[in-house]
Design an enzyme around this catalytic site. Structure first.
Site, PDB file in Angstrom:
ATOM      1  N   GLU A  46      39.943  34.037  28.986  1.00  0.00           N
ATOM      2  CA  GLU A  46      39.686  34.996  30.077  1.00  0.00           C
ATOM      3  C   GLU A  46      40.227  36.382  29.717  1.00  0.00           C
ATOM      4  OE1 GLU A  46      37.719  34.287  32.702  1.00  0.00           O
ATOM      5  OE2 GLU A  46      37.535  32.462  31.543  1.00  0.00           O
TER       6      GLU A  46
ATOM      7  N   TRP B  35      37.777  37.949  27.597  1.00  0.00           N
ATOM      8  CA  TRP B  35      36.695  38.535  28.418  1.00  0.00           C
ATOM      9  C   TRP B  35      37.084  39.953  28.853  1.00  0.00           C
ATOM     10  CZ3 TRP B  35      31.762  37.740  29.299  1.00  0.00           C
ATOM     11  CH2 TRP B  35      31.216  36.455  29.245  1.00  0.00           C
TER      12      TRP B  35
ATOM     13  N   TRP C 194      14.064  46.481  44.537  1.00  0.00           N
ATOM     14  CA  TRP C 194      14.891  45.631  45.405  1.00  0.00           C
ATOM     15  C   TRP C 194      14.296  45.617  46.804  1.00  0.00           C
ATOM     16  CZ3 TRP C 194      18.276  42.873  42.705  1.00  0.00           C
ATOM     17  CH2 TRP C 194      18.685  43.366  41.470  1.00  0.00           C
TER      18      TRP C 194
ATOM     19  N   ASN D 201      37.715  34.411  41.433  1.00  0.00           N
ATOM     20  CA  ASN D 201      36.626  34.660  40.476  1.00  0.00           C
ATOM     21  C   ASN D 201      35.362  33.868  40.800  1.00  0.00           C
ATOM     22  OD1 ASN D 201      35.515  35.721  37.925  1.00  0.00           O
ATOM     23  ND2 ASN D 201      35.615  33.572  37.307  1.00  0.00           N
TER      24      ASN D 201
ATOM     25  N   TRP E  83      22.356  45.214  42.873  1.00  0.00           N
ATOM     26  CA  TRP E  83      23.727  44.816  42.529  1.00  0.00           C
ATOM     27  C   TRP E  83      24.684  46.004  42.508  1.00  0.00           C
ATOM     28  CZ3 TRP E  83      25.827  46.902  38.007  1.00  0.00           C
ATOM     29  CH2 TRP E  83      24.917  47.509  37.129  1.00  0.00           C
TER      30      TRP E  83
ATOM     31  N   TRP F 266      29.505  42.236  37.589  1.00  0.00           N
ATOM     32  CA  TRP F 266      28.258  42.452  38.349  1.00  0.00           C
ATOM     33  C   TRP F 266      27.037  42.390  37.450  1.00  0.00           C
ATOM     34  CZ3 TRP F 266      27.007  42.168  43.311  1.00  0.00           C
ATOM     35  CH2 TRP F 266      28.058  42.149  44.225  1.00  0.00           C
TER      36      TRP F 266
HETATM   37  C1  LIG Z   1      31.318  40.362  40.345  1.00  0.00           C
HETATM   38  C2  LIG Z   1      32.682  40.357  39.693  1.00  0.00           C
HETATM   39  C3  LIG Z   1      33.526  41.457  39.828  1.00  0.00           C
HETATM   40  C4  LIG Z   1      34.789  41.477  39.218  1.00  0.00           C
HETATM   41  N1  LIG Z   1      35.597  42.577  39.372  1.00  0.00           N
HETATM   42  C5  LIG Z   1      36.800  42.621  38.748  1.00  0.00           C
HETATM   43  C6  LIG Z   1      37.648  43.754  38.863  1.00  0.00           C
HETATM   44  O1  LIG Z   1      37.304  44.762  39.485  1.00  0.00           O
HETATM   45  N2  LIG Z   1      38.875  43.708  38.265  1.00  0.00           N
HETATM   46  C7  LIG Z   1      39.284  42.629  37.544  1.00  0.00           C
HETATM   47  O2  LIG Z   1      40.406  42.639  37.024  1.00  0.00           O
HETATM   48  N3  LIG Z   1      38.498  41.544  37.397  1.00  0.00           N
HETATM   49  C8  LIG Z   1      37.274  41.495  37.975  1.00  0.00           C
HETATM   50  N4  LIG Z   1      36.492  40.382  37.839  1.00  0.00           N
HETATM   51  C9  LIG Z   1      36.946  39.283  36.969  1.00  0.00           C
HETATM   52  C10 LIG Z   1      37.755  38.170  37.672  1.00  0.00           C
HETATM   53  O3  LIG Z   1      37.104  37.757  38.829  1.00  0.00           O
HETATM   54  C11 LIG Z   1      39.183  38.604  38.011  1.00  0.00           C
HETATM   55  O4  LIG Z   1      39.796  39.162  36.878  1.00  0.00           O
HETATM   56  C12 LIG Z   1      40.024  37.417  38.466  1.00  0.00           C
HETATM   57  O5  LIG Z   1      39.438  36.829  39.609  1.00  0.00           O
HETATM   58  C13 LIG Z   1      41.424  37.889  38.785  1.00  0.00           C
HETATM   59  O6  LIG Z   1      42.208  36.821  39.234  1.00  0.00           O
HETATM   60  P1  LIG Z   1      43.423  36.267  38.371  1.00  0.00           P
HETATM   61  O7  LIG Z   1      44.293  37.378  37.937  1.00  0.00           O
HETATM   62  O8  LIG Z   1      44.031  35.168  39.168  1.00  0.00           O
HETATM   63  O9  LIG Z   1      42.648  35.717  37.092  1.00  0.00           O
HETATM   64  P2  LIG Z   1      43.014  34.620  36.025  1.00  0.00           P
HETATM   65  O10 LIG Z   1      41.994  33.553  36.135  1.00  0.00           O
HETATM   66  O11 LIG Z   1      44.432  34.209  36.071  1.00  0.00           O
HETATM   67  O12 LIG Z   1      42.708  35.370  34.651  1.00  0.00           O
HETATM   68  C14 LIG Z   1      43.723  36.068  33.905  1.00  0.00           C
HETATM   69  C15 LIG Z   1      43.316  37.488  33.660  1.00  0.00           C
HETATM   70  O13 LIG Z   1      42.193  37.539  32.805  1.00  0.00           O
HETATM   71  C16 LIG Z   1      41.359  38.635  33.180  1.00  0.00           C
HETATM   72  N5  LIG Z   1      40.051  38.106  33.558  1.00  0.00           N
HETATM   73  C17 LIG Z   1      39.788  36.886  34.088  1.00  0.00           C
HETATM   74  N6  LIG Z   1      38.464  36.725  34.251  1.00  0.00           N
HETATM   75  C18 LIG Z   1      37.885  37.860  33.829  1.00  0.00           C
HETATM   76  C19 LIG Z   1      36.545  38.297  33.742  1.00  0.00           C
HETATM   77  N7  LIG Z   1      35.511  37.538  34.099  1.00  0.00           N
HETATM   78  N8  LIG Z   1      36.320  39.545  33.290  1.00  0.00           N
HETATM   79  C20 LIG Z   1      37.331  40.338  32.889  1.00  0.00           C
HETATM   80  N9  LIG Z   1      38.626  39.975  32.936  1.00  0.00           N
HETATM   81  C21 LIG Z   1      38.896  38.749  33.393  1.00  0.00           C
HETATM   82  C22 LIG Z   1      42.015  39.330  34.363  1.00  0.00           C
HETATM   83  O14 LIG Z   1      42.759  40.408  33.891  1.00  0.00           O
HETATM   84  C23 LIG Z   1      42.906  38.243  34.911  1.00  0.00           C
HETATM   85  O15 LIG Z   1      44.024  38.733  35.573  1.00  0.00           O
HETATM   86  C24 LIG Z   1      35.209  40.354  38.442  1.00  0.00           C
HETATM   87  C25 LIG Z   1      34.351  39.252  38.314  1.00  0.00           C
HETATM   88  C26 LIG Z   1      33.102  39.250  38.929  1.00  0.00           C
HETATM   89  C27 LIG Z   1      32.209  38.041  38.771  1.00  0.00           C
END
Ligand SMILES: Cc1cc2nc3c(=O)[nH]c(=O)nc-3n(C[C@H](O)[C@H](O)[C@H](O)COP(=O)(O)OP(=O)(O)OC[C@H]3O[C@@H](n4cnc5c(N)ncnc54)[C@H](O)[C@@H]3O)c2cc1C
Length: 460
Positions: free
Chosen positions: A270, A273, A301, A336, A354, A377
């Site tokens: 993650e 990512w 749309w 997420n 979107w 997105w």
């Molecule tokens: C539509 C959409 C919008 C999102 N907007 C954001 C946003 O504005 N800011 C944001 O930080 N994340 C965003 N995410 C990614 C992800 O949803 C969040 O990082 C995550 O939910 C944060 O929770 P956590 O810290 O408990 O994540 P954990 O599951 O603990 O993951 C650890 C860290 O990995 C990174 N991470 C995890 N998943 C992703 C991912 N898919 N993409 C990029 N980094 C990731 C984050 O920094 C996160 O803190 C988005 C995902 C989607 C599908």
């Protein structure tokens, strides 16, 4: 000669590449600028992110005061403020960490030019990502546009470097000693910048960030399975801290890579990512304004403004979507799995652009990050570089039964249907839940419309 270290989205005093080098090079003063270009875009003057930053600065200031120093806080255009302060303090160099957002890159170029005209250096460092775009490239020297080969290369490079995760030690003894009568602890900066203090769900600062990281370490082994269930705390909730730099990406990777379990590996993935989306934004800045795949800019749309308002307010009649949106509105946070569900629902069930959803998230999320939000997105709407295919449309009912089987998350956010059984709650019956909304559109009908809408532009 001394240095100025300009703090932006890296609000911490440890493992900080720019600060570490600046302190090593000479006596250092810290500065943070509240930038009206960013603040003026925030419609709500009780913005949780502003309070989060404020709290983080207060924590830093308290730490600095113990050492007889302070962070200089400014409100104004950084292009003016930074060169002016650097000249006043007669510093040799301004140190800062690189930021990959288009606005930040442009701002930094302008600041750098002004500083050079004053004979002051501008030094930038890699800090907020583990690998930058030029470090992870295909065999032919191009940018990866698909995640899995990118991740494989990322891991290969990490292994070939002996899995070394640098720790940029900050010798705080080299901070400039001075008394700042206008510090963030001495005067009301909320008033100066025109905002009102709020109560964010998670408070800002490194102490909280490191506490959360420690707590998460004890459950990381379950991450692979627990991360998909919104009713439990199965993820780290660290995104807001990494977004504002209360902790470093290396702090996070140290925890992930020490754990050899599947949970640890999935967590590292993650974080990769996160690097991937930063790299995409850096290499293809046009994604900020539109789809990575230009053909999707032509989609017509069909959704309505009324349906968009219902989505924002959590009254679409689809319980999991509504629960997720109500949670976002109340807390600034969203799991997420739910981000993927509501994003897919907006563009492929409500047939709404979107980019409207992206903007709403940008205004609302406590962890809002341009690169990750845009990447998420574009992935959900199938317009991104490595997105899910357009014909993959999440069924909000099956997502609900699969990821919230007992309806616990839904019950927490939709009291109108909290009395329903685990079987009934995902698709409430009108008679048993008269106070709840009826579905504003038919999932099945709009699924077919979405397929048509996408296929028309895809096959043009
Ligand atoms: C539509 C959409 C919008 C999102 N907007 C954001 C946003 O504005 N800011 C944001 O930080 N994340 C965003 N995410 C990614 C992800 O949803 C969040 O990082 C995550 O939910 C944060 O929770 P956590 O810290 O408990 O994540 P954990 O599951 O603990 O993951 C650890 C860290 O990995 C990174 N991470 C995890 N998943 C992703 C991912 N898919 N993409 C990029 N980094 C990731 C984050 O920094 C996160 O803190 C988005 C995902 C989607 C599908």
């Amino acid at each position: 000669m001394s240095n100025l270290c300009w703090i932006r989205r890296d609000l911490r005093l440890h493992d900080h590449a720019a600060l570490s080098s600046s302190l090593e090079d000479g006596e250092t003063t810290l500065v943070f600028v509240f930038d009206p270009h960013i603040l003026d875009k925030l419609k709500n003057k009780e913005d949780r992110r502003v309070t989060f930053i404020y709290q983080s600065l207060q924590e830093m200031e308290a730490e600095l005061q113990k050492r007889g120093s302070s962070v200089i806080v400014k409100y104004g255009n950084p292009e003016e403020e930074i060169p002016k302060l650097a000249a006043e303090l007669k510093v040799k160099n301004v140190y800062t960490n690189r930021d990959y957002e288009p606005y930040a890159k442009d701002r930094d170029t302008k600041v750098s030019k002004k500083l050079h005209s004053l004979n002051i250096g501008f030094k930038q460092f890699k800090d907020s990502v583990f690998f930058e775009k030029q470090e992870i490239q295909t065999g032919s020297g191009t940018i990866y546009k698909v995640f899995t080969p990118y991740k494989n290369k990322w891991l290969e490079k990490f292994e070939s470097q002996g899995k070394i995760i640098s720790n940029y030690e900050c010798n705080l003894k080299n901070l400039r000693k001075f008394l700042n009568p206008e510090s963030i602890l001495s005067i009301d900066w909320y008033k100066k910048i025109g905002f009102i203090e709020t109560l964010p769900l998670l408070s800002g600062g490194t102490k909280q960030a490191l506490k959360r990281l420690k707590e998460f370490e004890s459950i990381i082994d379950n991450y692979k399975t627990a991360r998909d269930i919104p009713s439990i705390e199965g993820t780290s909730l660290l995104s807001v801290y990494i977004r504002h730099g209360n902790l470093s990406v290396r702090d996070m990777l140290r925890v992930g890579t020490v754990q050899r379990s599947d949970g640890g590996k999935t967590w590292v993935s993650e974080i990769v990512w996160r690097d991937f989306y930063q790299m995409i934004l850096d290499a293809f800045p046009y994604v900020e304004k539109g789809p990575f795949k230009p053909e999707y800019a032509k989609i017509k749309w069909m959704g309505t403004n009324e349906d968009f308002a219902a989505w924002c307010e959590g009254r679409t009649g689809y319980p999991l979507v509504d629960a997720a949106m109500r949670c976002l509105n109340a807390t600034g946070m969203m799991h997420n799995r739910l981000r993927m569900v509501v994003a897919s629902f907006l563009c492929k069930t409500l047939l709404i652009d979107w980019q409207k959803g992206e903007k709403y998230f940008a205004e609302t999320l406590l962890d809002y990050d341009l690169a990750a939000n845009n990447g998420g997105w574009q992935w959900s709407s199938s317009t991104g570089c490595d997105a899910q295919p357009y014909f993959r449309i999440f069924n909000p009912y099956s997502q609900s039964t699969k990821f919230d089987p007992q309806g616990e998350f839904i019950r927490q956010w939709i009291p109108e249907i909290a009395h329903l059984s685990a079987k009934e709650i995902h698709q409430p019956d009108e008679l048993k839940a008269p106070d709840y909304y009826r579905p504003i559109v038919s999932y099945e009908t709009n699924r077919r419309r979405a397929l048509l809408m996408y296929s028309v532009v895809k096959n043009k």
